[in-house]
Motif scaffolding. Structure first.
Motif, PDB file in Angstrom:
ATOM      1  N   PHE A 260       0.828  -1.215   0.000  1.00 43.53           N
ATOM      2  CA  PHE A 260       0.000   0.000   0.000  1.00 43.53           C
ATOM      3  C   PHE A 260       0.859   1.261   0.000  1.00 43.53           C
ATOM      4  O   PHE A 260       0.465   2.303   0.520  1.00 43.53           O
ATOM      5  CB  PHE A 260      -0.963  -0.013   1.193  1.00 43.53           C
ATOM      6  CG  PHE A 260      -0.369  -0.576   2.462  1.00 43.53           C
ATOM      7  CD1 PHE A 260      -0.667  -1.874   2.852  1.00 43.53           C
ATOM      8  CD2 PHE A 260       0.481   0.167   3.243  1.00 43.53           C
ATOM      9  CE1 PHE A 260      -0.119  -2.406   4.027  1.00 43.53           C
ATOM     10  CE2 PHE A 260       1.029  -0.346   4.404  1.00 43.53           C
ATOM     11  CZ  PHE A 260       0.730  -1.636   4.795  1.00 43.53           C
ATOM     12  N   CYS A 261       2.043   1.155  -0.613  1.00 41.69           N
ATOM     13  CA  CYS A 261       2.945   2.308  -0.625  1.00 41.69           C
ATOM     14  C   CYS A 261       2.316   3.525  -1.311  1.00 41.69           C
ATOM     15  O   CYS A 261       2.618   4.656  -0.973  1.00 41.69           O
ATOM     16  CB  CYS A 261       4.252   1.956  -1.331  1.00 41.69           C
ATOM     17  SG  CYS A 261       5.111   0.561  -0.597  1.00 41.69           S
ATOM     18  N   CYS A 264       0.829   5.726   1.195  1.00 39.58           N
ATOM     19  CA  CYS A 264       1.552   5.812   2.481  1.00 39.58           C
ATOM     20  C   CYS A 264       1.863   7.264   2.840  1.00 39.58           C
ATOM     21  O   CYS A 264       2.618   7.931   2.145  1.00 39.58           O
ATOM     22  CB  CYS A 264       2.849   5.014   2.412  1.00 39.58           C
ATOM     23  SG  CYS A 264       3.813   5.150   3.926  1.00 39.58           S
ATOM     24  N   ARG A 266       3.048   8.186   6.003  1.00 42.50           N
ATOM     25  CA  ARG A 266       3.694   8.089   7.307  1.00 42.50           C
ATOM     26  C   ARG A 266       5.148   8.521   7.305  1.00 42.50           C
ATOM     27  O   ARG A 266       5.953   8.036   6.502  1.00 42.50           O
ATOM     28  CB  ARG A 266       3.610   6.635   7.815  1.00 42.50           C
ATOM     29  CG  ARG A 266       2.203   6.233   8.237  1.00 42.50           C
ATOM     30  CD  ARG A 266       2.086   4.760   8.501  1.00 42.50           C
ATOM     31  NE  ARG A 266       2.245   3.958   7.306  1.00 42.50           N
ATOM     32  CZ  ARG A 266       1.317   3.837   6.367  1.00 42.50           C
ATOM     33  NH1 ARG A 266       0.172   4.486   6.477  1.00 42.50           N
ATOM     34  NH2 ARG A 266       1.508   3.074   5.313  1.00 42.50           N
ATOM     35  N   ARG A 268       8.460   9.004  10.194  1.00 41.54           N
ATOM     36  CA  ARG A 268       8.879   8.475  11.483  1.00 41.54           C
ATOM     37  C   ARG A 268       9.980   9.342  12.071  1.00 41.54           C
ATOM     38  O   ARG A 268      10.857   9.813  11.335  1.00 41.54           O
ATOM     39  CB  ARG A 268       9.363   7.033  11.341  1.00 41.54           C
ATOM     40  CG  ARG A 268       8.218   6.085  11.006  1.00 41.54           C
ATOM     41  CD  ARG A 268       8.690   4.718  10.582  1.00 41.54           C
ATOM     42  NE  ARG A 268       7.560   3.796  10.544  1.00 41.54           N
ATOM     43  CZ  ARG A 268       6.770   3.638   9.477  1.00 41.54           C
ATOM     44  NH1 ARG A 268       6.972   4.357   8.390  1.00 41.54           N
ATOM     45  NH2 ARG A 268       5.759   2.775   9.518  1.00 41.54           N
ATOM     46  N   CYS A 278      10.429   5.790   5.562  1.00 41.06           N
ATOM     47  CA  CYS A 278       9.869   4.470   5.243  1.00 41.06           C
ATOM     48  C   CYS A 278      10.260   3.468   6.327  1.00 41.06           C
ATOM     49  O   CYS A 278      11.370   3.555   6.868  1.00 41.06           O
ATOM     50  CB  CYS A 278      10.402   4.002   3.891  1.00 41.06           C
ATOM     51  SG  CYS A 278       9.942   2.311   3.456  1.00 41.06           S
ATOM     52  N   LEU A 279       9.370   2.539   6.628  1.00 42.85           N
ATOM     53  CA  LEU A 279       9.635   1.519   7.656  1.00 42.85           C
ATOM     54  C   LEU A 279      10.875   0.702   7.303  1.00 42.85           C
ATOM     55  O   LEU A 279      11.554   0.184   8.170  1.00 42.85           O
ATOM     56  CB  LEU A 279       8.416   0.599   7.772  1.00 42.85           C
ATOM     57  CG  LEU A 279       8.480  -0.598   8.714  1.00 42.85           C
ATOM     58  CD1 LEU A 279       8.778  -0.148  10.146  1.00 42.85           C
ATOM     59  CD2 LEU A 279       7.187  -1.392   8.668  1.00 42.85           C
ATOM     60  N   PHE A 280      11.161   0.582   6.019  1.00 47.15           N
ATOM     61  CA  PHE A 280      12.270  -0.252   5.564  1.00 47.15           C
ATOM     62  C   PHE A 280      13.467   0.589   5.124  1.00 47.15           C
ATOM     63  O   PHE A 280      14.314   0.142   4.353  1.00 47.15           O
ATOM     64  CB  PHE A 280      11.794  -1.155   4.429  1.00 47.15           C
ATOM     65  CG  PHE A 280      10.618  -2.017   4.822  1.00 47.15           C
ATOM     66  CD1 PHE A 280       9.327  -1.602   4.579  1.00 47.15           C
ATOM     67  CD2 PHE A 280      10.818  -3.223   5.463  1.00 47.15           C
ATOM     68  CE1 PHE A 280       8.236  -2.370   4.967  1.00 47.15           C
ATOM     69  CE2 PHE A 280       9.742  -4.006   5.858  1.00 47.15           C
ATOM     70  CZ  PHE A 280       8.442  -3.568   5.611  1.00 47.15           C
ATOM     71  N   ARG A 311      10.629  12.655  -1.296  1.00 50.42           N
ATOM     72  CA  ARG A 311      10.408  11.263  -0.867  1.00 50.42           C
ATOM     73  C   ARG A 311       9.815  10.441  -2.019  1.00 50.42           C
ATOM     74  O   ARG A 311       8.887  10.879  -2.656  1.00 50.42           O
ATOM     75  CB  ARG A 311       9.471  11.240   0.327  1.00 50.42           C
ATOM     76  CG  ARG A 311       9.075   9.846   0.814  1.00 50.42           C
ATOM     77  CD  ARG A 311       7.930   9.947   1.780  1.00 50.42           C
ATOM     78  NE  ARG A 311       7.589   8.672   2.379  1.00 50.42           N
ATOM     79  CZ  ARG A 311       6.341   8.167   2.392  1.00 50.42           C
ATOM     80  NH1 ARG A 311       5.360   8.822   1.801  1.00 50.42           N
ATOM     81  NH2 ARG A 311       6.107   7.021   2.970  1.00 50.42           N
ATOM     82  N   ASP A 313       9.799   6.703  -1.549  1.00 51.18           N
ATOM     83  CA  ASP A 313       9.821   5.346  -0.999  1.00 51.18           C
ATOM     84  C   ASP A 313       8.664   4.488  -1.518  1.00 51.18           C
ATOM     85  O   ASP A 313       7.531   4.945  -1.597  1.00 51.18           O
ATOM     86  CB  ASP A 313       9.732   5.389   0.531  1.00 51.18           C
ATOM     87  CG  ASP A 313      10.937   6.092   1.141  1.00 51.18           C
ATOM     88  OD1 ASP A 313      11.998   5.475   1.218  1.00 51.18           O
ATOM     89  OD2 ASP A 313      10.787   7.267   1.508  1.00 51.18           O
ATOM     90  N   TYR A 315       9.179   0.631  -0.890  1.00 49.16           N
ATOM     91  CA  TYR A 315       9.894  -0.622  -0.626  1.00 49.16           C
ATOM     92  C   TYR A 315       9.003  -1.846  -0.815  1.00 49.16           C
ATOM     93  O   TYR A 315       9.396  -2.832  -1.458  1.00 49.16           O
ATOM     94  CB  TYR A 315      10.491  -0.636   0.785  1.00 49.16           C
ATOM     95  CG  TYR A 315      11.182  -1.942   1.105  1.00 49.16           C
ATOM     96  CD1 TYR A 315      10.488  -2.981   1.716  1.00 49.16           C
ATOM     97  CD2 TYR A 315      12.511  -2.151   0.752  1.00 49.16           C
ATOM     98  CE1 TYR A 315      11.105  -4.207   1.959  1.00 49.16           C
ATOM     99  CE2 TYR A 315      13.142  -3.364   1.002  1.00 49.16           C
ATOM    100  CZ  TYR A 315      12.431  -4.382   1.614  1.00 49.16           C
ATOM    101  OH  TYR A 315      13.039  -5.587   1.849  1.00 49.16           O
ATOM    102  N   SER A 316       7.801  -1.819  -0.230  1.00 55.82           N
ATOM    103  CA  SER A 316       6.951  -3.026  -0.301  1.00 55.82           C
ATOM    104  C   SER A 316       6.556  -3.351  -1.726  1.00 55.82           C
ATOM    105  O   SER A 316       6.415  -4.512  -2.084  1.00 55.82           O
ATOM    106  CB  SER A 316       5.708  -2.829   0.577  1.00 55.82           C
ATOM    107  OG  SER A 316       6.087  -2.901   1.928  1.00 55.82           O
TER     108      SER A 316
HETATM  109  S1  SF4 Z   1       7.111   0.174   2.556  1.00 52.13           S
HETATM  110 FE1  SF4 Z   1       7.615   2.261   3.106  1.00 52.13          FE
HETATM  111  S2  SF4 Z   1       6.556   3.508   1.601  1.00 52.13           S
HETATM  112 FE2  SF4 Z   1       5.650   1.483   1.526  1.00 52.13          FE
HETATM  113  S3  SF4 Z   1       3.902   1.564   2.890  1.00 52.13           S
HETATM  114 FE3  SF4 Z   1       5.637   0.817   4.090  1.00 52.13          FE
HETATM  115  S4  SF4 Z   1       6.525   2.626   5.038  1.00 52.13           S
HETATM  116 FE4  SF4 Z   1       5.201   3.303   3.361  1.00 52.13          FE
END
Ligand code: SF4
Length: 342
Positions: A260-261, A264, A266, A268, A278-280, A311, A313, A315-316
């Motif tokens: 669901f990037c 996104c 979010r 941090r 990004c979480l990753f 930005r 990002d 990743y997913s």
């Molecule tokens: S992988 Fe990164 S960009 Fe994608 S939903 Fe997760 S935190 Fe957001």
């Protein structure tokens, strides 16, 4: 001021703030005990952002469009005098939603103070309904009873709706999917089943250990018929499903099978003051240094807006292209989960 948007037109809407790297649990998918033993050196206090610094940065993020703040860790309830920080954040003009994620073990003691300080709602991690599996998954053989007492206390003081997060791992706790659904069906609480993700570098992630959200929904639907519910807002992480008999809902978070990037929103803030997008991510942009060197609000705001603007990002969305036939993902020096709090 207009909400900052990134290179994919995603607005800056949510901020997750990690307030400690310490935790009383040792969940193998986050802080394996063999690494985080009793002699592990956690971050020193002078390196942590103070409450004044967190409040100042949070205010700047809210001015740039953030409407929701989630307090995380490690285990945030281990941060000394946390209600004092909550009080400060709850006064931020423009902030609509102030929540916190905890493992619940200390919640019974703190629930009233958190509520009085202005916390609106809470998310509790609960990886199983089964005592033995729960004790195995917290890495410390801690009992479930204090967590259940914490959930009751949070409900009693009005930290609702309570969301209960379960990270589902094949071969570990997929047998708890139906058990957790049964345990909370008919209560006002919402169990959210999270696909096991390759966060950080320590959890030996493999695609084969992922139980997809589709499978989770099918398992529950077979026993308790479900129907999909639309998202409450753009960027909502969980997909919602409600019981057809009207006895509540569940959520699924499908970062692996349905990334669901695209929506996104979010950002941090790490416990030592880095902005991570990004979480990753493999790194962040230091805000603590410039702030402690005397940067003005507008200089810091410009820095945050500048980072967000570029930005990109996703990743997913890229993960499957980086996963080989054996289900292993290309290694990457990602920031550890307990530093950015999920
Ligand atoms: S992988 Fe990164 S960009 Fe994608 S939903 Fe997760 S935190 Fe957001």
């Amino acid at each position: 001021m207009n909400a900052a948007t990134d290179s994919r037109d995603r607005p800056l809407h949510d901020l997750r703030i990690s307030v400690t790297d310490r935790c009383n649990f040792r969940c193998p998918y986050c802080m394996p005990v063999e690494i985080f033993g009793e002699h592990y050196e956690f971050m020193k206090r002078p390196d942590l952002l103070t409450f004044e610094e967190i409040e100042r940065l949070a205010r700047l993020f809210v001015e740039l469009g953030v409407e929701k703040i989630r307090i995380t860790g490690g285990e945030p309830l281990l941060r000394h005098q946390l209600p004092k920080l909550i009080e400060r954040l709850a006064l931020l003009e423009g902030l609509r939603d102030l929540t916190l994620t905890t493992n619940g073990f200390l919640l019974e003691k703190h629930a009233q103070d958190l509520r009085d300080a202005g916390l609106q709602r809470i998310t509790v991690s609960l990886d199983s309904h089964d005592e033995a599996v729960f004790q195995q998954m917290n890495g410390r053989k801690f009992e479930m009873a204090p967590v259940l007492a914490g959930i009751r206390a949070a409900e009693a003081v009005g930290l609702t709706p309570i969301k209960l997060n379960c990270v589902v791992q094949r071969g570990v706790n997929e047998g708890s999917i139906l058990g957790l659904a049964k345990m909370w069906k008919g209560s006002a609480h919402i169990v959210r089943f999270i696909e096991f993700m390759d966060v950080g570098t320590l959890n030996h992630w493999e695609l084969g250990r992922v139980v997809t959200s589709r499978e989770v929904v099918e398992r529950i639907d077979a026993e308790f018929p479900l129907e999909p519910v639309g998202p409450s807002y753009r960027g909502e992480v969980a997909s919602r499903w409600r019981y057809k008999d009207g006895s509540g809902e569940i959520g699924v978070i499908s970062s692996v099978s349905q990334p669901f990037c695209g929506s996104c929103t979010r950002a941090r803030l790490t416990l030592d003051g880095s902005l991570v997008t990004c979480l990753f991510a493999t790194g962040g942009i230091d805000l603590r240094g410039p702030m402690r060197d005397g940067a003005s609000d507008s200089e810091l705001r410009e820095q945050i807006a500048g980072v967000w603007k570029v930005r990109a990002d996703r990743y997913s969305e890229e993960r499957s292209a980086n996963t080989d036939l054996d289900g292993h993902v290309k290694p990457r020096a990602k920031i550890e989960m307990y530093h950015i709090g999920g």
